[in-house]
Design an enzyme around this catalytic site. Structure first.
Site, PDB file in Angstrom:
ATOM      1  N   THR A   8      15.681   7.849 -12.919  1.00 20.63           N
ATOM      2  CA  THR A   8      14.588   6.787 -13.258  1.00 20.63           C
ATOM      3  C   THR A   8      15.027   5.524 -12.194  1.00 20.63           C
ATOM      4  O   THR A   8      15.832   5.681 -11.219  1.00 20.63           O
ATOM      5  CB  THR A   8      14.713   6.366 -14.745  1.00 20.63           C
ATOM      6  OG1 THR A   8      16.031   5.516 -14.684  1.00 20.63           O
ATOM      7  CG2 THR A   8      14.817   7.503 -15.874  1.00 20.63           C
ATOM      8  N   CYS A   9      14.233   4.537 -12.528  1.00 20.02           N
ATOM      9  CA  CYS A   9      14.648   3.363 -11.383  1.00 20.02           C
ATOM     10  C   CYS A   9      16.029   2.839 -11.952  1.00 20.02           C
ATOM     11  O   CYS A   9      16.382   2.139 -10.943  1.00 20.02           O
ATOM     12  CB  CYS A   9      13.332   2.600 -11.488  1.00 20.02           C
ATOM     13  SG  CYS A   9      12.902   2.002 -13.325  1.00 20.02           S
ATOM     14  N   THR A  16      -0.202   2.759  -8.740  1.00 23.44           N
ATOM     15  CA  THR A  16      -0.628   2.821 -10.172  1.00 23.44           C
ATOM     16  C   THR A  16      -0.006   3.926 -10.933  1.00 23.44           C
ATOM     17  O   THR A  16      -0.618   4.592 -11.722  1.00 23.44           O
ATOM     18  CB  THR A  16      -1.896   3.043 -10.321  1.00 23.44           C
ATOM     19  OG1 THR A  16      -2.264   3.987  -9.635  1.00 23.44           O
ATOM     20  CG2 THR A  16      -2.864   1.811  -9.655  1.00 23.44           C
ATOM     21  N   GLY A  17       1.534   3.954 -10.772  1.00 22.85           N
ATOM     22  CA  GLY A  17       2.224   4.848 -11.799  1.00 22.85           C
ATOM     23  C   GLY A  17       2.488   4.433 -12.874  1.00 22.85           C
ATOM     24  O   GLY A  17       1.590   3.465 -13.182  1.00 22.85           O
ATOM     25  N   SER A  53      19.764   1.059 -21.872  1.00 24.48           N
ATOM     26  CA  SER A  53      18.874   0.758 -20.746  1.00 24.48           C
ATOM     27  C   SER A  53      18.898  -0.783 -20.426  1.00 24.48           C
ATOM     28  O   SER A  53      19.497  -1.429 -21.106  1.00 24.48           O
ATOM     29  CB  SER A  53      17.391   0.906 -21.636  1.00 24.48           C
ATOM     30  OG  SER A  53      17.195   2.038 -21.894  1.00 24.48           O
ATOM     31  N   PHE A  74      12.164   2.564 -24.368  1.00 24.17           N
ATOM     32  CA  PHE A  74      12.446   3.934 -24.689  1.00 24.17           C
ATOM     33  C   PHE A  74      11.780   4.846 -23.406  1.00 24.17           C
ATOM     34  O   PHE A  74      11.519   6.296 -23.826  1.00 24.17           O
ATOM     35  CB  PHE A  74      11.512   4.298 -26.084  1.00 24.17           C
ATOM     36  CG  PHE A  74      12.356   4.002 -27.156  1.00 24.17           C
ATOM     37  CD1 PHE A  74      13.449   4.843 -27.600  1.00 24.17           C
ATOM     38  CD2 PHE A  74      12.341   2.799 -27.981  1.00 24.17           C
ATOM     39  CE1 PHE A  74      14.336   4.378 -28.639  1.00 24.17           C
ATOM     40  CE2 PHE A  74      13.180   2.347 -29.015  1.00 24.17           C
ATOM     41  CZ  PHE A  74      13.955   3.191 -29.343  1.00 24.17           C
ATOM     42  N   GLU A  75      11.295   4.199 -22.517  1.00 24.81           N
ATOM     43  CA  GLU A  75      10.853   5.226 -21.472  1.00 24.81           C
ATOM     44  C   GLU A  75      11.581   6.469 -21.017  1.00 24.81           C
ATOM     45  O   GLU A  75      11.264   7.400 -20.640  1.00 24.81           O
ATOM     46  CB  GLU A  75      10.802   4.371 -19.838  1.00 24.81           C
ATOM     47  CG  GLU A  75       9.746   3.116 -20.176  1.00 24.81           C
ATOM     48  CD  GLU A  75       8.383   3.864 -20.218  1.00 24.81           C
ATOM     49  OE1 GLU A  75       7.907   4.447 -19.307  1.00 24.81           O
ATOM     50  OE2 GLU A  75       7.480   3.267 -20.832  1.00 24.81           O
TER      51      GLU A  75
END
Length: 418
Positions: free
Chosen positions: A57-58, A194-195, A113, A119-120
């Site tokens: 993830t990022c 637009t993700g 996080s 919660f992504e």
């Protein structure tokens, strides 16, 4: 704490890096897209790794898997990314067995996080498991662990308010805009990409800024039109990017590219321009800082925004941890049971063989011997004996390995590995 193994030779490891020690640039070097994850899974299978899950993830890149040594997993990751083993080791963490299990629970429930309660990550774990399954790298341990983490995450969402209030990368970016830009409703805002983060940012912008001058650009126009339709926003073609940047007061970049998509060459600022880069790796080139009128803010700076929402969320951490402990305890109990199941099954087989021989003998010896009745009684006794052994092995006061060895010795059991 005992070690938890599925096989005698391999341990379960979590290796990775996160925002805690690695900045966006370093994280960018180790980020994995879907083809890279698939490639890692394929290579892991070739070298005999049983069970592997990859998430990127990022905020973090992590591999969870079974290996003789964590270096096997580190090498798989470094071979597939732009970072070196040396760079990785400077910022990395390695957890083993029980610590690796605990780490996955902490990550999957939003407690680790960058923004508490985000919660992504759980959708990334689901996606990672789906890919592992596709490559036959999701053994029963992985499946059970992922399901337990998902269950803990659901319970924390439903039973605590740890994710209450609008706090996420998308909200943090909008909060930054609201705190730093005057007359926001009159400003021209351009959203490029637009993700998921782009969509969430767009929603938050519309909700909190009362601004109708928002333009969307995406490489694939249809995706931008889908989102624009929901909020009655303007969509422009990818080819218009330079022109639209020139008109903009605020540029939000949420593209998912591996290389910068916006550089100094695209920007001719006649008026102040605020650029927010919500991408990892960075999608806005550092050279834009050389321009006088441009302010560049990256995701990592935004994520440091702490507000009352976060302070409130922290109150729910103990409750979330209690839920994790309960779900984790059930998982570890299953794991222990799985560890001694082959011995209990072999014991059952042995007792059933004894039963069959004895019933055969008695049938020949005693006239009118009630075989059905004898079977019922014997089966009940076997059930009680094996349950007694299983309860003994489950006990915390018992050294499971020693007991397993003794049972095998006494009953001369042969274990059939599946």
């Amino acid at each position: 704490m005992r070690d938890y193994h599925i096989s005698k030779h391999n341990s379960f490891y979590a290796v990775g890096l996160s925002y805690k020690k690695a900045d966006a640039e370093v994280r960018g070097k180790f980020s994995l897209d879907v083809p890279a994850i698939d490639h890692i899974l394929g290579k892991a299978k070739e070298i005999g790794i049983d069970g592997l899950l990859a998430i990127s993830t990022c905020n973090r890149t992590e591999l969870y898997g079974f290996a003789q040594h964590p270096y096997q997993l580190i090498k798989l990751l470094c071979d597939e990314t732009h970072g070196t083993v040396e760079e990785f080791q400077e910022v990395a963490y390695v957890y083993k067995n029980h610590d690796a299990i605990s780490h996955m629970f902490k990550v999957g429930t939003g407690l680790d996080s960058q923004i508490l309660g985000d919660f992504e990550i759980i959708s990334q774990i689901k996606q990672g498991f789906y890919r592992a399954k596709k490559y036959d790298m999701a053994n029963p341990f992985m499946e059970r662990l992922c399901n337990a983490v998902i269950q803990a995450s659901k319970r924390i969402k439903n039973e605590t308010e740890i994710s209450s209030g609008a706090t996420s990368v998308a909200f943090a970016s909008v909060k930054y805009i609201l705190d730093n830009v005057d007359d926001i409703s009159d400003k021209n805002i351009l959203l490029f990409g637009t993700g998921k983060i782009g969509r969430n940012t767009c929603e938050n912008l519309v909700k909190h800024s009362n601004n109708s001058h928002i333009t969307l650009i995406n490489r694939t126009r249809e995706k931008a039109e889908d989102i624009a339709g929901k909020f009655q926003l303007t969509v422009k073609d990818y080819g218009d990017l330079q022109t639209e940047i020139r008109k903009a007061d605020i540029l939000v970049v949420a593209t998912g590219a591996q290389l910068p998509t916006v550089s100094k060459a695209l920007i001719y600022p006649k008026k102040p321009l605020l650029v927010l880069d919500l991408s990892v790796p960075k999608n806005v080139s550092d050279d834009v800082k050389e321009l006088d009128n441009v302010t560049l803010v990256h995701l990592d700076q935004l994520s440091q925004i702490t507000d009352e929402t976060l302070a409130k969320r922290k109150e729910y951490v103990p409750k979330a941890e209690a839920i994790i402990e309960k779900v984790k305890k059930d998982f570890l109990k299953w794991l222990e049971t799985r560890k001694f199941a082959p011995v209990i099954n072999a014991l059952k087989d042995k007792l059933n063989t004894m039963k069959t021989e004895e019933i055969d003998f008695q049938t020949k010896k005693i006239e009118g011997f009630d075989q059905i009745q004898a079977e019922i009684i014997s089966d009940r006794i076997i059930q009680k004996i094996t349950k007694q052994f299983a309860n003994h092995l489950k006990s915390n006061e018992v050294d499971t390995d020693d007991s397993l060895e003794l049972i095998q010795k006494v009953f001369q059991l042969e274990l059939h590995s599946k």
